[in-house]
Structures are given as structure tokens and as C-alpha cells.
Design an enzyme around this catalytic site. Structure first.
Site, PDB file in Angstrom:
ATOM      1  N   CYS A   1       0.822  -1.201   0.000  1.00  0.00           N
ATOM      2  CA  CYS A   1       0.000   0.000   0.000  1.00  0.00           C
ATOM      3  C   CYS A   1       0.859   1.256   0.000  1.00  0.00           C
ATOM      4  O   CYS A   1       2.078   1.181   0.055  1.00  0.00           O
ATOM      5  CB  CYS A   1      -0.892   0.022   1.230  1.00  0.00           C
ATOM      6  SG  CYS A   1      -1.834  -1.488   1.450  1.00  0.00           S
TER       7      CYS A   1
ATOM      8  N   GLY B   1      -1.486   1.558  -4.754  1.00  0.00           N
ATOM      9  CA  GLY B   1      -2.739   0.907  -4.386  1.00  0.00           C
ATOM     10  C   GLY B   1      -3.912   1.516  -5.096  1.00  0.00           C
ATOM     11  O   GLY B   1      -4.075   2.737  -5.083  1.00  0.00           O
TER      12      GLY B   1
ATOM     13  N   ASN C   1       1.336  -0.083   5.698  1.00  0.00           N
ATOM     14  CA  ASN C   1       1.806  -0.741   4.486  1.00  0.00           C
ATOM     15  C   ASN C   1       2.655  -1.921   4.918  1.00  0.00           C
ATOM     16  O   ASN C   1       3.667  -1.735   5.584  1.00  0.00           O
ATOM     17  CB  ASN C   1       2.630   0.244   3.646  1.00  0.00           C
ATOM     18  CG  ASN C   1       3.357  -0.407   2.479  1.00  0.00           C
ATOM     19  OD1 ASN C   1       4.333   0.121   1.996  1.00  0.00           O
ATOM     20  ND2 ASN C   1       2.882  -1.557   2.025  1.00  0.00           N
ATOM     21  N   GLY C   2       2.227  -3.107   4.509  1.00  0.00           N
ATOM     22  CA  GLY C   2       3.015  -4.289   4.856  1.00  0.00           C
ATOM     23  C   GLY C   2       2.129  -5.471   5.179  1.00  0.00           C
ATOM     24  O   GLY C   2       0.910  -5.392   5.059  1.00  0.00           O
TER      25      GLY C   2
ATOM     26  N   TYR D   1      10.338  -2.758  -9.633  1.00  0.00           N
ATOM     27  CA  TYR D   1       9.017  -2.640 -10.235  1.00  0.00           C
ATOM     28  C   TYR D   1       8.071  -1.692  -9.527  1.00  0.00           C
ATOM     29  O   TYR D   1       7.351  -0.929 -10.154  1.00  0.00           O
ATOM     30  CB  TYR D   1       8.385  -4.044 -10.292  1.00  0.00           C
ATOM     31  CG  TYR D   1       6.886  -4.075 -10.421  1.00  0.00           C
ATOM     32  CD1 TYR D   1       6.269  -3.847 -11.644  1.00  0.00           C
ATOM     33  CD2 TYR D   1       6.078  -4.331  -9.310  1.00  0.00           C
ATOM     34  CE1 TYR D   1       4.892  -3.870 -11.754  1.00  0.00           C
ATOM     35  CE2 TYR D   1       4.698  -4.355  -9.422  1.00  0.00           C
ATOM     36  CZ  TYR D   1       4.116  -4.119 -10.636  1.00  0.00           C
ATOM     37  OH  TYR D   1       2.760  -4.135 -10.747  1.00  0.00           O
TER      38      TYR D   1
END
Ligand code: 5GP
Ligand code: SF4
Ligand code: MG
Length: 459
Positions: free
Chosen positions: A21, A48, A121-122, A262
Site C-alpha cells: 500500500c 494501491g 503498508n506491509g 518494479y
């Protein structure tokens, strides 16, 4: 002013909590705080597309707006407008399933000492056991996200200051987390002791700060990057200013190399390294490792572009656009489910026949996961007249799913986990296939001895 979704927890998603995220937090007292948060979060949209949320506080009230989809959809009817001193925001990664409104972040808890807002995030690797333990002692869960376990742990010992609570509870939390926390008088950024996911701090003007997943969000609000939050460190912002505090056990840093390959935006700087420069060097390294004759280099847009430029420079082959991307199409896995992957690829990309006809093409992409998109793209390049197609991938073969946050699907879907190189070559329909070597990757992320990087999905 707070609006709440009163949706009961949905347990059927418990096995799918792989999330990557974007998070942001701002400390910028004044009427512009909600707009600044919106601008910064918008720069993190690539992290996201499933849902988005922003919450602003003035210490007494919380003005919170959340919605499903891209930010333009989530905030179409309403945006937060309240003046305040702090704000947090979150965009959530799109995975198949897992999209339910009760999971939209930021999440809030209201323990006696004052509210706590959280954007995460994670992926926590011990989320299920933490949840069972918390539920057994009476904690209630309103979502199916692992993030809520952190919030419930933080709500337990409300006699301590929030930062002491953070320092205490995070020793029990395992996995990847970059967090932004908001309380009535504090904004706190936290990065897990391995530093899997990025998180940085910048300054808007004296006394005003931003915490964000990537530095491109700082640029969006014209803030200056101060530095990355270090693994196992907290950045604490209040009316007294900014300070850092270490809470982590000394562990080996394991920064996700896929952020560089990426995921992150190329204009971001992560852990002191320009993502664009790193991607360019990955392409240069690919060219050094490539041992065939070819005429042109073409990228799979957008994520293959920077590596293709590096390949072209070092390999001495002209860079041409051989595929044009429809700019109104997002990342391919957020396409409507009813259409086939082939149609999805055709909606997204179209070949430039004039550049491909009769050519020996080096086709550059950042990664091969399932191999389905790549196979369709290669057949498209062939139909457009390419004489030979040599696929060069700026990452090593992905043989393991990621347990720390990027959804690379389960192991049996990973083509490099179940097929040999000649088999992959045959199923993609290429004349040759070249993956970047692991050492080549490590050298180009400036970690030749592998002291700071996570390579778990290549092992
Ligand atoms: P495949 O050929 O494996 O079906 O698709 C490869 C493409 O998917 C690459 O262009 C890559 O940029 C893109 N991609 C989309 N989502 C992800 C993801 O979550 N992880 C990785 N590594 N690549 C992804
Ligand atoms: Fe990143 Fe791969 Fe490690 Fe997951 S396993 S954090 S995708 S490097
Ligand atoms: Mg791509």
C-alpha cells in the site's frame, strides 16, 4: 464528524492479506491540510488502487472520508475539508478479492487516552496468532486486516505515552510494516526492524512535516526530503517539532528489492537511492549479461522503460517504442474479471508495426510472475512482424511467493517455480530468455554482499 462503516468482520478473507500500500501523514496546521494530504496521496496512487482514505484532525474532531477504487472514485462525492493540524492517508493495493469497505484505511481506535489512527503498508506474518490472542482476551475486530491487530495492541496499555506503547508492542509484531499513526497531538512514522517497506520524512516549512511511503509524495506537496526512517526507528512529530527514536531490535535490514525493480515510482528516492538510476543500471547489467545478436531494444511499457534505456546505452542497440500503452488503462490485474487476459493485454498495448517488422527484437520487462501477460505480449510482437524476440527481464526468476507484502500469487502459479528455463522459453514463445543474475541485481542496488536486501522471492 466521524463517519464509520458498520460492517461486520468478514472472515472468509482471512487467508488473503497480502497488501502493498501507500501511506502518508502530514503535520501542517492550517486550512490546507486536507488538500495537501490529498495531493501527496495522489502521488502514491500506483501503490494501491483498491481503496483510499484520508483523515484530518484538529485534536477534537476527525474528518474522515474513505471509498473503494482509485482516489478519483473514492473521493468523487466528498473530500475531507476540515482545517486541522494533522492528517493521514492510505491507498490500498488491488488483489483479487479482499476488497471490502470495512478494510479501508486509515483505521481508528478510541482508547481512554485519546484516539489512534493508523495507516499501514506491509504484511504481518504472525497476524493470525496475534488476533486469536487478542480476541481471547476480549478485543473486538471490525476488519479482516492484519493492521487492526496493531491498533488493538496499541489500545491496551493506555497509561503509557503512545510512543512508549509503540516501542513496547512492536516487539510482538512480526513481518513487514511501515506505519503512520495519528493521535490528538502526535504524528508518528514507524518502520519495521527489517525495513522491508520504505518510509521517509520531509519538511514542508519550519515546524511542518510529511511522512510518506515514497519521496515522490513529498515532491507533490513541495516538501524537502529530510531522510528515510531507518529500520526499527520511529519519527515523532508534534508541536515541539520532529525527533527520531529507535525501538528496534538490531536485526539485518531486508529492504524489498522489488520496490526498486518494479513497484516504486522511478522519480522516488528510496533509502538514499534514486529508483530511476537503479532501474537504468539494472538494464545496463542485463546488457552486459546478454550474449546474442539483435537489432533493437523495446520496453514493455511502463515498467520496462527505464531498464530498456539502460540496456540500449550499454548494449549499443537503438531504443525504439514497439508497444504503445493506452494511457487510460491501469495495471493489468485491475481489469474487469469477465474479459480474458489476452483481451486485457490488447486493450492495454498495441504494437508499432513500423518499428518491429523484420527486426531482431530485445524485449525488456521488469519481471515475469505467472508468464501469462508476457506470453500475450510476445505473440503480439511476433504478429507485428518481429523476426526474432529475445526477452530480457530485469530481475531474477521469481520462485517463491512473497510473505511480506507484494502479491506475487501462490507458488504453483509462479512460472519460474514450476518450469525450467527452456520450458519457460517455450511457453513464452521467445527465441531466447534472459533473467538478470542475482549477483547482478545485488551489485546494481549497491548491496554486492547482500547485507541489506530481501531476495526471498528468488530463493
Ligand atoms: P506475467 O507475464 O508474469 O503475467 O506479468 C508480468 C508483468 O506483470 C510485468 O510487466 C510486471 O510489471 C507486471 N506486474 C503486475 N503486478 C505485479 C506484481 O505484483 N509484482 C510483480 N513483480 N510484477 C507485477
Ligand atoms: Fe520484496 Fe521479494 Fe522480499 Fe517480498 S520476498 S519483500 S517481493 S524481495
Ligand atoms: Mg509491467
Amino acid at each position: 464528524m466521524t463517519t464509520r462503516d458498520s460492517i461486520a468482520p468478514v472472515r472468509f478473507l482471512a487467508h488473503r492479506r497480502r497488501e502493498e500500500c501507500g501511506v502518508i501523514g502530514l503535520w501542517a496546521p492550517g486550512p490546507r491540510i486536507a488538500d495537501l494530504c490529498y495531493l501527496g496521496l495522489f502521488a502514491l496512487q500506483h501503490r494501491g488502487q483498491e481503496s483510499a482514505g484520508i483523515a484530518v484532525t484538529n485534536g477534537l474532531h476527525i474528518d474522515e472520508v474513505k471509498g473503494m477504487g482509485l482516489m478519483t472514485e473514492a473521493f468523487r462525492k466528498k473530500r475531507p475539508t476540515m482545517a486541522g493540524h494533522a492528517a493521514i492517508g492510505h491507498v490500498r493495493y488491488s488483489t483479487q478479492g479482499g476488497s471490502v469497505p470495512c478494510n479501508i484505511q486509515p483505521l481508528f481506535a478510541y482508547p481512554p487516552g485519546g484516539f489512534i489512527g493508523l495507516a499501514h503498508n506491509g504484511t504481518l506474518t504472525n497476524a493470525e496468532s496475534l488476533r486469536q490472542e487478542l480476541e481471547a482476551t476480549g478485543s473486538l475486530f471490525r476488519t479482516t486486516t492484519d493492521s487492526e491487530a496493531i491498533l488493538n495492541l496499541l489500545s491496551l496499555s493506555s497509561d503509557l505515552s503512545v510512543e512508549d506503547r509503540v516501542a513496547n508492542i512492536l516487539h510482538r509484531v512480526e513481518g513487514a510494516y511501515s506505519l503512520v499513526l495519528m493521535t490528538p497531538d502526535r504524528l508518528i512514522g514507524v518502520r519495521d526492524p527489517q525495513g522491508y517497506r520504505p518510509l521517509c520524512v520531509g519538511q514542508l516549512q519550519p515546524g511542518q512535516y510529511v511522512i510518506a511511503s515514497e519521496s515522490c509524495a513529498l515532491d507533490a506537496v513541495k516538501a524537502e526530503l529530510i531522510r528515510d526512517i531507518r529500520p526499527g526507528e520511529m519519527a515523532i512529530i508534534s508541536a515541539e517539532g520532529l525527533r527520531f527514536r529507535s525501538f528496534g531490535l538490531a536485526t539485518r535490514q531486508s529492504a524489498c528489492v522489488f520496490e526498486h525493480i518494479y513497484f516504486a515510482r522511478p522519480d522516488s528516492v528510496l533509502d538514499g537511492q534514486s529508483v530511476w538510476r537503479t532501474r537504468f543500471r539494472l538494464g545496463q547489467q542485463l546488457a552486459r549479461e546478454f550474449d546474442r545478436e539483435a537489432d533493437i531494444v523495446i520496453p514493455v511499457p511502463d515498467t520496462g522503460i527505464t531498464a530498456a534505456l539502460g540496456f540500449s546505452q550499454t548494449g549499443g542497440l537503438p531504443y525504439l517504442e514497439g508497444l504503445i500503452k493506452n494511457r487510460y488503462v491501469g495495471r493489468s490485474f485491475i481489469m474487469p474479471q469477465q474479459i480474458s487476459r489476452a483481451t486485457a493485454v490488447e486493450m492495454k498495448l498495441n504494437p508499432v508495426r513500423a518499428n518491429l517488422e523484420g527486426q531482431r527484437v530485445v524485449l525488456i520487462d521488469d519481471s515475469i510472475v505467472r508468464g501469462t501477460t508476457s506470453a500475450h505480449i510476445i505473440s503480439m510482437v511476433r504478429r507485428a512482424g518481429a523476426k526474432e524476440v529475445h526477452m530480457c527481464v530485469s530481475s531474477p526468476p521469481i520462485t517463491q511467493p512473497c510473505y511480506y507484502g507484494i502479491d506475487t500469487s501462490i507458488r504453483k502459479e509462479l512460472i519460474a517455480a514450476v518450469k525450467t528455463l527452456p520450458e519457460i522459453q517455450a511457453s513464452l514463445g521467445v527465441d531466447s530468455l534472459h533473467y538478470l543474475s542475482k549477483q547482478g541485481l545485488l551489485d546494481q542496488v549497491n548491496d554486492p554482499e547482500n547485507r541489506r536486501s530481501c531476495l526471498a522471492c528468488f530463493d
